[in-house]
Design an enzyme around this catalytic site. Structure first.
Site, PDB file in Angstrom:
ATOM      1  N   GLY A  57      -0.627  -0.130 -21.233  1.00 34.89           N
ATOM      2  CA  GLY A  57      -1.315  -0.311 -19.958  1.00 34.89           C
ATOM      3  C   GLY A  57      -2.182  -1.557 -20.076  1.00 34.89           C
ATOM      4  N   ALA A  58      -2.172  -2.359 -18.997  1.00 34.35           N
ATOM      5  CA  ALA A  58      -2.797  -3.680 -19.062  1.00 34.35           C
ATOM      6  C   ALA A  58      -4.254  -3.662 -19.547  1.00 34.35           C
ATOM      7  CB  ALA A  58      -2.709  -4.321 -17.681  1.00 34.35           C
ATOM      8  N   ARG A  99       2.734  -8.363 -26.667  1.00 27.69           N
ATOM      9  CA  ARG A  99       3.359  -8.083 -25.367  1.00 27.69           C
ATOM     10  C   ARG A  99       3.018  -9.241 -24.417  1.00 27.69           C
ATOM     11  NH1 ARG A  99       2.929  -2.297 -23.001  1.00 27.69           N
ATOM     12  NH2 ARG A  99       4.896  -3.011 -22.087  1.00 27.69           N
ATOM     13  N   ASP A 245      -0.020  -5.636 -13.934  1.00 27.76           N
ATOM     14  CA  ASP A 245      -0.122  -6.257 -15.262  1.00 27.76           C
ATOM     15  C   ASP A 245      -0.519  -7.718 -15.177  1.00 27.76           C
ATOM     16  OD1 ASP A 245       1.870  -3.853 -15.541  1.00 27.76           O
ATOM     17  OD2 ASP A 245       0.955  -4.245 -17.496  1.00 27.76           O
ATOM     18  N   ASN A 255       4.291  -5.699 -12.177  1.00 28.09           N
ATOM     19  CA  ASN A 255       3.959  -4.330 -12.577  1.00 28.09           C
ATOM     20  C   ASN A 255       5.241  -3.676 -13.093  1.00 28.09           C
ATOM     21  OD1 ASN A 255       1.952  -2.182 -12.794  1.00 28.09           O
ATOM     22  ND2 ASN A 255       3.158  -1.116 -11.253  1.00 28.09           N
ATOM     23  N   LYS A 256       5.107  -2.477 -13.582  1.00 30.86           N
ATOM     24  CA  LYS A 256       6.224  -1.752 -14.202  1.00 30.86           C
ATOM     25  C   LYS A 256       7.490  -1.844 -13.365  1.00 30.86           C
ATOM     26  CE  LYS A 256       6.188  -0.230 -17.396  1.00 30.86           C
ATOM     27  NZ  LYS A 256       6.706  -0.843 -18.639  1.00 30.86           N
TER      28      LYS A 256
HETATM   29  C1  RUB Z   1       1.962  -0.282 -17.659  1.00 29.37           C
HETATM   30  C2  RUB Z   1       1.951  -0.640 -16.242  1.00 29.37           C
HETATM   31  C3  RUB Z   1       0.728  -0.239 -15.488  1.00 29.37           C
HETATM   32  C4  RUB Z   1      -0.252  -1.362 -15.532  1.00 29.37           C
HETATM   33  C5  RUB Z   1      -1.582  -0.912 -14.982  1.00 29.37           C
HETATM   34  O1  RUB Z   1       3.074  -0.754 -18.387  1.00 29.37           O
HETATM   35  O2  RUB Z   1       2.812  -1.303 -15.700  1.00 29.37           O
HETATM   36  O3  RUB Z   1       1.004   0.050 -14.158  1.00 29.37           O
HETATM   37  O4  RUB Z   1      -0.384  -1.804 -16.861  1.00 29.37           O
HETATM   38  O5  RUB Z   1      -2.586  -1.215 -15.865  1.00 29.37           O
HETATM   39  P1  RUB Z   1       3.272  -0.345 -19.908  1.00 29.37           P
HETATM   40  P2  RUB Z   1      -4.145  -0.927 -15.618  1.00 29.37           P
HETATM   41  O6  RUB Z   1       3.257   1.134 -19.981  1.00 29.37           O
HETATM   42  O7  RUB Z   1       4.587  -0.972 -20.232  1.00 29.37           O
HETATM   43  O8  RUB Z   1       2.130  -0.975 -20.669  1.00 29.37           O
HETATM   44  O9  RUB Z   1      -4.286   0.454 -15.103  1.00 29.37           O
HETATM   45  O10 RUB Z   1      -4.696  -1.077 -16.954  1.00 29.37           O
HETATM   46  O11 RUB Z   1      -4.606  -1.958 -14.642  1.00 29.37           O
END
Ligand code: RUB
Length: 364
Positions: A57-58, A99, A245, A255-256
């Protein structure tokens, strides 16, 4: 975030924190089957944990990167500033090489490195840089809460909300981005239900978002990604909130994988599409979505799936595709800004025209 422990105790736990020279983190590879804290003893361990998604997660990987630099400061030779610098720069390279898509990783590492002052002795730099890493983590908690407060007004009593992947406390240090307004709406006694897209291939929705919502008894339903259009077209979804992200200067958002499809579905069916993210996810140096690097992950995440075997309760990986069929695994996609209704940030709600409003918000 509140976590229900196996002994039925409920405890406030952060996704990651620093304890002495250790970085402690909830092991997200084991959820929802097992709740365990992983300890990264060195910056190399922290880099590995980011790469193999023990922490993900970012927002969370940004803080992990900052902590990784803090760990490198602790182990760096202190005899002169040049050897200190050399060690920290090596750690920067290792941590940034994990990443590529989430800009928070680079932003938070650079923020700690910006504190480096070569006219000061190594010990003094170490102290200042560790303090900065901890400050970033504390600010991340505050941003999550403020994103929640700013976004909660967009959720009406009775709302049916769709989200994708996990943009919750697990993707941050606490609170989350997309899940923060949802969490707050629930705590403020609004009756809501969250449609959780499973998010193949790694299933962060099915495994992590569902687990996180369960901890606070927030009503939710897991649906296959392929069912999103079915529910949206039947007017069973009132709004979509996702995390991000990296957001380019014009509002294009990485984003994902699967987010782009949802954004088009939202537009076609006239429902709002909100992106919740801290200001550290905005990257003014990237003019538009085409310039955002997209992580290509291993094809084994497509050909295989991890889960709990019913018969022996062991976490196992099983193959689901024919052995000789190749697979591709882009981890993120780009949603053009024109599909986004509003960005929910810790500072304010950002509305179109994004080319202008994003720049203004980040400047002031
Ligand atoms: C995670 C993803 C999340 C964002 C949100 O991808 O896409 O939607 O990172 O991040 P992965 P935040 O699981 O591949 O890291 O909530 O931190 O802003």
């Amino acid at each position: 975030m509140l976590v229900k422990l196996p002994n039925n105790e409920t405890k406030e736990i952060l996704t990651l924190w620093m304890e002495g020279s250790d970085v402690k983190m909830i092991n997200q590879k084991l959820l929802p089957y097992k709740f365990e804290i992983y300890t990264a003893k060195t910056y190399q361990d922290t880099a590995k944990a980011i790469k193999n998604m023990t922490v993900r997660g970012a927002g969370a990987i940004g803080v992990a990167g900052a902590y990784g630099i803090a760990q490198a400061c602790l182990t760096a030779p202190k005899k002169d500033i040049n050897s200190f610098l050399k060690h920290v720069k090596k750690a920067e390279k290792t941590l940034k090489n994990t990443r590529p898509t989430a800009v928070n990783l680079f932003h938070d590492i650079d923020r700690v490195l910006a504190k480096l002052n070569i006219s000061l002795p190594p010990e003094k730099n170490e102290k200042i840089m560790i303090e900065e890493a901890k400050k970033i983590a504390e600010e991340s908690i505050i941003s999550g809460k403020k994103i929640g407060e700013n976004g909660e007004s967009l959720i009406k009593n009775g709302a049916k909300i769709m989200t994708h992947c996990n943009a919750g406390a697990l993707a941050f240090v606490d609170w989350g981005s997309a899940l923060a307004p949802i969490r707050l709406a629930h705590r403020n006694k609004k009756s809501i239900i969250v449609y959780v897209n499973e998010t193949r291939p790694r299933s962060q929705g099915a495994k992590l978002t569902s687990w996180e919502l369960l901890q606070e008894d927030i009503p939710h339903i897991i649906i296959p990604d392929t069912a999103a259009g079915y529910y949206i077209s039947r007017k069973e979804i009132d709004l979509i909130i996702i995390g991000a992200d990296r957001i380019a200067a014009n509002g294009d958002t990485a984003n994902k994988i699967g987010t782009y499809t949802l954004a088009i579905l939202a537009k076609e069916n006239n429902i709002p599409f909100y992106v919740a993210a801290p200001l550290s996810t905005f990257d003014l140096k990237t003019t538009n979505g085409k310039a955002i690097p997209i992580e290509q992950r291993s094809e084994t995440e497509i050909t295989h799936i991890w889960g709990l075997l019913e018969k022996n309760k062991k976490i196992e990986k099983i193959r689901i595709t024919p052995k000789n069929s190749p697979a591709k695994n882009p981890a993120f996609d780009i949603t053009p800004a024109k599909y986004i209704t509003t960005f929910i940030t810790e500072k304010t709600l950002i509305n179109p025209p994004f080319e202008k409003t994003i720049k203004e918000t980040l400047k002031n």
